[in-house]
Enzyme design. Structure first.
Site, PDB file in Angstrom:
ATOM      1  N   CYS A   1      -5.179  -6.199   2.689  1.00  0.00           N
ATOM      2  CA  CYS A   1      -4.785  -7.074   3.788  1.00  0.00           C
ATOM      3  C   CYS A   1      -5.583  -6.802   5.064  1.00  0.00           C
ATOM      4  CB  CYS A   1      -3.291  -6.941   4.070  1.00  0.00           C
ATOM      5  SG  CYS A   1      -2.779  -5.278   4.518  1.00  0.00           S
TER       6      CYS A   1
ATOM      7  N   GLN B   1      -0.586   3.871   0.390  1.00  0.00           N
ATOM      8  CA  GLN B   1      -0.656   2.673  -0.433  1.00  0.00           C
ATOM      9  C   GLN B   1      -2.087   2.329  -0.826  1.00  0.00           C
ATOM     10  OE1 GLN B   1       1.092  -0.727   1.396  1.00  0.00           O
ATOM     11  NE2 GLN B   1       0.961  -2.002  -0.426  1.00  0.00           N
TER      12      GLN B   1
ATOM     13  N   GLY C   1       7.903 -13.299  -2.165  1.00  0.00           N
ATOM     14  CA  GLY C   1       6.836 -12.720  -2.967  1.00  0.00           C
ATOM     15  C   GLY C   1       7.375 -11.582  -3.814  1.00  0.00           C
TER      16      GLY C   1
ATOM     17  N   GLY D   1       4.893  -9.456  -5.525  1.00  0.00           N
ATOM     18  CA  GLY D   1       3.727  -8.643  -5.840  1.00  0.00           C
ATOM     19  C   GLY D   1       3.922  -7.204  -5.402  1.00  0.00           C
TER      20      GLY D   1
END
Length: 594
Positions: A50, A116, A192, A194
């Site tokens: 992102c 992450q 979402g 995901g």
């Protein structure tokens, strides 16, 4: 090793550019395929998150590689090369390795220390392996980056310096409050299913929210996530289709969105519509919303009620003037006790519902001062020749300004089921967290009363002021050591095929000479032939041992790549034999799998 990385991130480009340059999954696949088809590149991987887009490749020419990779990024991102170029950065060889290792440790993340990114690096490697664009160098590089990132998190306190982007975003929504206390009893809509949305849902469940609603284009995937979250002793969770997002938003305290959509998932209009029907239950406010006694508004309201021009709500409720006065400070009834939109002095006025009850302002709000004066002038008509009905011929400037502010904020009426009204810079009725790139939620929603929006751009601004932990320096030391070790290993590995080819050539020479000896001495028995063969091989091995060990050591030092060329020249090694050893190593199906 001729590793090259060309990319852009939150450190080099504004969010608006990152948003436009973001790569969907199919675009990443096509980018990798086109990179391998380009002349300078022999293997490649793309790391797209992102807040970064980076293309890694093994190239044989630096300048040609930079030009080709830059052009490919522009082509597949949809942002023109001239516009994109000022935001691109380039790293080569050891600097490229240092960059990826720093990224893996979270040093280059928007939230320093977040873990992450390791999963995203693993996904990038898996895609390269699946498409066969990741060769020996990319496999070794990304595998080692994963190990370095894990080492940094296990050996240092870098986790104390940062957290996941989800946790940081929730902290920003909480606005200084304890996140766990803020999240308690919240009804949350997660859009979402995901990896990022799943992380958000899991984090929220751990924080103890009251209910989770998962919306996704593929309902089955949302149902699986909801089932995991709702396991015994879990949070109340259920799945809904994307078509139900608007309806669910009317009942949500918080919405978190991270989808792969190329357009907006929540527009300002859809959020405003949801707010208009907001039915989130809440405790009845103990704040008396009536205008203070003696104020301009209170006197106007009292006079209008006395003359029968407005309905006296206190009288309708069965309250005397004394009861109404005594009731100040106690909890009011659910029905408003004053004309709609009036707030207690000292609190911010309602930006969405300051117009008189039943009236809706259309078009743009008029100038506050002229509107206020027009309203006061209109009282002269009602009062006749006696002037102001409450004896206030020249209202104080602060009252006039306050009345004008109410008029300015009357363009929209938004209500909740509890009757509570949002105020400018006041209580948040709907908190929105947008973790998608490109954005899922219209940035204009932050202008809506009672809405708090946190997105990638605001997170970038907030993280710029985040304190750095002392462990960051320790992680930087780990990265530097690992870069040196990786460079040495790669340079040593570069000469390995040459050494293997040299030993293979020596073995062929030994086999040929032993066979020739057997032809000259046919009377040798089996034991004698074996002993002679073993002796010759030991002599060759001892002669080659010291030079090959030393040449590997020398090759691991900076500038050591030339030793492989020297060996090939000195022993007249067949280049194809060396290349075949390299191909066999790269084609090993078990090499570097994730």
């Amino acid at each position: 090793m001729s590793l090259l990385v060309v990319g852009l991130s939150h450190r080099s480009a504004p969010v608006s550019v990152l948003e436009r340059a973001s790569l969907a999954s199919d675009s990443q696949i096509k980018l990798l395929q086109d990179t391998l088809a380009a002349e300078p590149a022999t293997e490649a991987a793309v790391l797209a998150t992102c807040n970064r887009i980076e293309l890694y490749a093994d190239v044989d020419k630096f300048h040609a590689g930079v030009a080709e990779l830059s052009m490919l990024l522009a082509q597949h991102s949809g942002v023109g090369l001239e516009e994109l170029t000022p935001y691109l950065y380039v790293h080569y060889e050891d600097r490229a390795v240092h960059h990826l290792f720093s990224v893996a440790c979270g040093l280059d993340s928007m939230v320093v220390g977040e873990g992450q990114i390791l999963g995203q690096i693993k996904d990038a490697l898996a895609l390269g392996q699946e498409l066969h664009t990741a060769g020996r160098l990319i496999n070794d590089l990304f595998q080692q980056a994963l190990r370095v990132g894990k080492r940094a998190h296990s050996e240092t306190g870098i986790d104390r310096a940062g957290q996941s982007l989800v946790t940081f975003g929730l902290q920003q929504l909480a606005d200084g409050a304890d996140v766990e206390e803020w999240a308690a009893d919240k009804r949350v809509l997660v859009i979402g299913a995901g990896s990022m949305s799943s992380l958000a849902a899991t984090t929220l469940a751990r924080l103890g929210v009251r209910e989770l609603v998962i919306a996704n284009r593929t309902l089955e995937r949302a149902e699986r996530l909801a089932a995991v979250l709702a396991e015994p002793d879990g949070v109340a969770a259920h799945a809904v289709p994307m078509a139900s997002v608007g309806e669910e938003l009317t009942r949500a305290d918080v919405a978190v969105s991270c989808t792969g959509a190329t357009g907006l998932v929540l527009t300002a209009e859809s959020v405003a519509a949801a707010l208009a029907e907001h039915v989130v239950p809440g405790p009845v406010s103990s704040v008396d919303l009536r205008a203070p006694d003696g104020s301009l508004v209170a006197r106007l309201a009292a006079t209008a009620a006395r003359d029968g021009r407005v309905h006296d709500r206190s009288a309708a409720a069965g309250l005397t003037d004394e009861d109404a006065g005594a009731g100040r400070g106690s909890a009011p009834s659910p029905a408003p006790q004053s004309p709609a939109g009036l707030e207690t002095r000292g609190s911010a006025p309602d930006p969405a519902s300051q117009a008189p009850a039943g009236l809706e302002t259309r078009g743009s709000a008029p100038d506050s001062a002229s509107q206020a004066q027009a309203g006061l002038d209109g009282l002269d008509v009602l009062a006749g020749a006696d002037g102001c009905p409450v004896g206030l011929e020249s209202p104080p400037a602060e009252d006039l300004a306050q009345h004008g502010a109410w008029v300015d904020n009357a363009a929209r009426s938004v209500r909740t089921g509890s009757g509570a009204r949002a105020r400018a810079n006041g209580p948040v009725r709907l908190a929105l967290l947008d973790l998608a790139m490109p954005r899922d939620i219209d940035g204009a929603v932050h202008r809506l009363a009672g809405v708090r929006l946190v997105d990638i751009e605001s997170l970038a601004e907030a993280s710029a002021d985040a304190p750095m932990a002392a462990d960051v320096d320790q992680v930087r030391g780990i990265v530097s050591d690992e870069v040196a070790a990786f460079g040495a290993a790669q340079r040593a590995a570069h000469i390995t095929p040459t050494v293997v080819a040299l030993r293979a050539m020596a073995a062929d020479v030994v086999a040929g000479e032993v066979a020739r000896l057997e032809g000259r001495l046919p009377g040798l028995d089996e034991k004698q032939r074996a002993e002679i063969g073993q002796t010759v091989r030991r002599v060759v091995d001892k002669l080659l041992h010291a030079p090959t060990v030393r040449v590997k050591q020398l090759a691991g030092e900076p500038g050591g790549a030339g030793y492989a060329d020297a060996l090939r020249t000195l022993f007249d090694l067949d280049p194809e034999t060396v290349a075949s050893v390299s191909r066999a190593d790269m084609n090993d199906p078990n090499r570097g799998r994730v």
